[in-house]
Design an enzyme around this catalytic site. Structure first.
Site, PDB file in Angstrom:
ATOM      1  N   ASP A  46       0.840  -1.206   0.000  1.00 33.30           N
ATOM      2  CA  ASP A  46       0.000   0.000   0.000  1.00 33.30           C
ATOM      3  C   ASP A  46       0.875   1.256   0.000  1.00 33.30           C
ATOM      4  O   ASP A  46       0.358   2.381  -0.047  1.00 33.30           O
ATOM      5  CB  ASP A  46      -1.028  -0.017   1.132  1.00 33.30           C
ATOM      6  CG  ASP A  46      -0.409  -0.049   2.511  1.00 33.30           C
ATOM      7  OD1 ASP A  46       0.837  -0.132   2.621  1.00 33.30           O
ATOM      8  OD2 ASP A  46      -1.175  -0.006   3.496  1.00 33.30           O
ATOM      9  N   SER A  47       2.192   1.072  -0.007  1.00 30.99           N
ATOM     10  CA  SER A  47       3.104   2.195  -0.280  1.00 30.99           C
ATOM     11  C   SER A  47       2.773   2.814  -1.630  1.00 30.99           C
ATOM     12  O   SER A  47       3.188   3.935  -1.924  1.00 30.99           O
ATOM     13  CB  SER A  47       4.563   1.722  -0.266  1.00 30.99           C
ATOM     14  OG  SER A  47       4.737   0.605  -1.125  1.00 30.99           O
ATOM     15  N   ASP A  85      -0.936  -6.128   0.158  1.00 30.90           N
ATOM     16  CA  ASP A  85      -1.393  -5.498   1.411  1.00 30.90           C
ATOM     17  C   ASP A  85      -2.900  -5.373   1.447  1.00 30.90           C
ATOM     18  O   ASP A  85      -3.519  -4.929   0.463  1.00 30.90           O
ATOM     19  CB  ASP A  85      -0.833  -4.072   1.502  1.00 30.90           C
ATOM     20  CG  ASP A  85       0.510  -4.008   2.183  1.00 30.90           C
ATOM     21  OD1 ASP A  85       0.785  -4.839   3.065  1.00 30.90           O
ATOM     22  OD2 ASP A  85       1.293  -3.107   1.834  1.00 30.90           O
ATOM     23  N   LYS A 113      -0.993  -9.336   3.285  1.00 34.61           N
ATOM     24  CA  LYS A 113      -0.199  -8.772   4.377  1.00 34.61           C
ATOM     25  C   LYS A 113      -1.080  -7.824   5.185  1.00 34.61           C
ATOM     26  O   LYS A 113      -1.807  -7.001   4.613  1.00 34.61           O
ATOM     27  CB  LYS A 113       1.030  -8.055   3.828  1.00 34.61           C
ATOM     28  CG  LYS A 113       1.872  -7.386   4.917  1.00 34.61           C
ATOM     29  CD  LYS A 113       3.291  -7.084   4.478  1.00 34.61           C
ATOM     30  CE  LYS A 113       3.491  -5.831   3.672  1.00 34.61           C
ATOM     31  NZ  LYS A 113       3.103  -4.577   4.345  1.00 34.61           N
ATOM     32  N   GLU A 115      -1.061  -5.350   8.874  1.00 33.39           N
ATOM     33  CA  GLU A 115      -0.188  -4.694   9.840  1.00 33.39           C
ATOM     34  C   GLU A 115      -0.758  -4.852  11.246  1.00 33.39           C
ATOM     35  O   GLU A 115      -1.955  -4.616  11.450  1.00 33.39           O
ATOM     36  CB  GLU A 115      -0.065  -3.203   9.517  1.00 33.39           C
ATOM     37  CG  GLU A 115       0.582  -2.938   8.169  1.00 33.39           C
ATOM     38  CD  GLU A 115       0.764  -1.451   7.885  1.00 33.39           C
ATOM     39  OE1 GLU A 115       0.456  -0.618   8.767  1.00 33.39           O
ATOM     40  OE2 GLU A 115       1.214  -1.135   6.781  1.00 33.39           O
ATOM     41  N   GLU A 182       9.551  -3.970  10.202  1.00 30.73           N
ATOM     42  CA  GLU A 182      10.004  -2.679   9.652  1.00 30.73           C
ATOM     43  C   GLU A 182      10.544  -1.791  10.765  1.00 30.73           C
ATOM     44  O   GLU A 182       9.869  -1.566  11.791  1.00 30.73           O
ATOM     45  CB  GLU A 182       8.843  -1.966   8.922  1.00 30.73           C
ATOM     46  CG  GLU A 182       9.265  -0.581   8.418  1.00 30.73           C
ATOM     47  CD  GLU A 182       8.317   0.045   7.407  1.00 30.73           C
ATOM     48  OE1 GLU A 182       7.338  -0.611   6.983  1.00 30.73           O
ATOM     49  OE2 GLU A 182       8.576   1.208   7.043  1.00 30.73           O
TER      50      GLU A 182
HETATM   51  O1  KIV Z   1       3.576  -1.061   1.561  1.00 29.23           O
HETATM   52  C1  KIV Z   1       4.751  -1.432   1.441  1.00 29.23           C
HETATM   53  O2  KIV Z   1       5.411  -1.257   0.418  1.00 29.23           O
HETATM   54  C2  KIV Z   1       5.367  -2.093   2.579  1.00 29.23           C
HETATM   55  C3  KIV Z   1       6.870  -2.128   2.611  1.00 29.23           C
HETATM   56  C4  KIV Z   1       7.387  -0.849   3.139  1.00 29.23           C
HETATM   57  C5  KIV Z   1       7.364  -3.265   3.408  1.00 29.23           C
HETATM   58  O3  KIV Z   1       4.699  -2.528   3.462  1.00 29.23           O
END
Ligand code: KIV
Length: 267
Positions: A46-47, A85, A113, A115, A182
């Site tokens: 989600d970056s 994510d 993924k 968090e 992280e």
């Molecule tokens: O969203 C993302 O790209 C991430 C990385 C920073 C690990 O979670």
């Protein structure tokens, strides 16, 4: 179609002590380039809210955005394992976690993924029961930036470190297939990696984790803000192509020359 790299491949690499290489990808072309360069895990992170959409955090990203970019990555993928994510508030309830995981898995993800910490144990268990492997992102969790008070290294005091260690064990017991740490002190990341059998991927977590991940734009030296986190290395330096930079990243993770001590944090 099954990818060449499956969860079993990642477990085997981990058992052999071979480092796992993860890199973010958001579109078909970069997915293809990264997979061909030897990246084993493509993270549709989600970056993308920051590096693709230009937001100042990951919070505005929707499940539809994640499904769209996962489908793009799937089309370009050449055999890598795809992790996607679940974005901000997409797994606040068990039902949301199930429905939203279905959306990204049907778009092409092989794992989701999330968090958080041990509070996700029930969701992890139910997703595993329903055929969805999970990677739990711990330490600096960007979706919680407003709770954390900024993008800060986590686990520096003993109480936080203890919590991270026990969360990692609880999540493994609940059935998590992978952890991602992280921005935690390198020594703590090493302890957590030793404490669990599932692969632990690090970013700003030192060299002792079972694998590494970077954001694609960061490792290509591209930044909207002009700032680069300490844990990033610009792999374009000394290269004449993006393929070359990604291959150099793969080689550096595999031979453990990246991350160097200067990319990590102390307690
Ligand atoms: O969203 C993302 O790209 C991430 C990385 C920073 C690990 O979670």
């Amino acid at each position: 179609m099954m990818p060449d790299v499956t969860l079993s491949t990642l477990q085997e690499l981990n058992q052999k002590g071979e480092k796992i290489v993860m890199l973010t990808a958001y579109d078909a072309t970069f997915a293809s380039v990264a997979a061909k360069a030897g990246v084993e895990v493509l993270l549709v992170g989600d970056s993308l809210g920051m590096v693709v959409q230009g937001h100042d955090s990951t919070l505005p990203v929707s499940v539809a955005d994640m499904a769209y970019h996962t489908a793009c990555v799937k089309r370009g993928n050449r055999g890598a394992f795809i992790v996607t994510d679940l974005p901000f508030m997409a797994y606040a309830t068990l039902e949301q976690a199930l429905v939203n995981s279905a959306a990204v898995m049907q778009a092409g993800a092989h794992m989701v993924k999330l968090e958080g910490g041990a509070f996700l144990a029930e969701i992890v268990r139910r997703l595993a029961d329903n055929g969805v492997p999970t990677c739990i992102h711990m330490g600096l969790t960007p979706q919680s930036v407003n709770v954390l008070g900024g993008y800060k290294v986590q686990g520096r005091n003993e109480a936080q470190a203890r919590q991270l260690r026990s969360d990692a064990i609880a999540l493994e017991q609940a059935g998590a297939a992978m952890l991602l740490l992280e921005c935690v002190p390198s020594e703590l990341a090493a302890e957590i990696t030793d404490a669990v059998k599932i692969p632990v991927i690090g970013i700003g977590a030192g060299n002792a984790t079972d694998g590494q991940v970077l954001v694609l734009h960061d490792m290509l030296g591209l930044s909207l803000t002009g700032r680069m986190p300490k844990f990033v290395k610009n792999f374009m330096v000394g290269q004449t192509s993006i393929d070359g930079a990604i291959s150099a990243y793969v080689a550096a993770v595999k031979d453990s020359s990246f991350p160097a001590a200067e990319h990590g944090f102390s307690a």
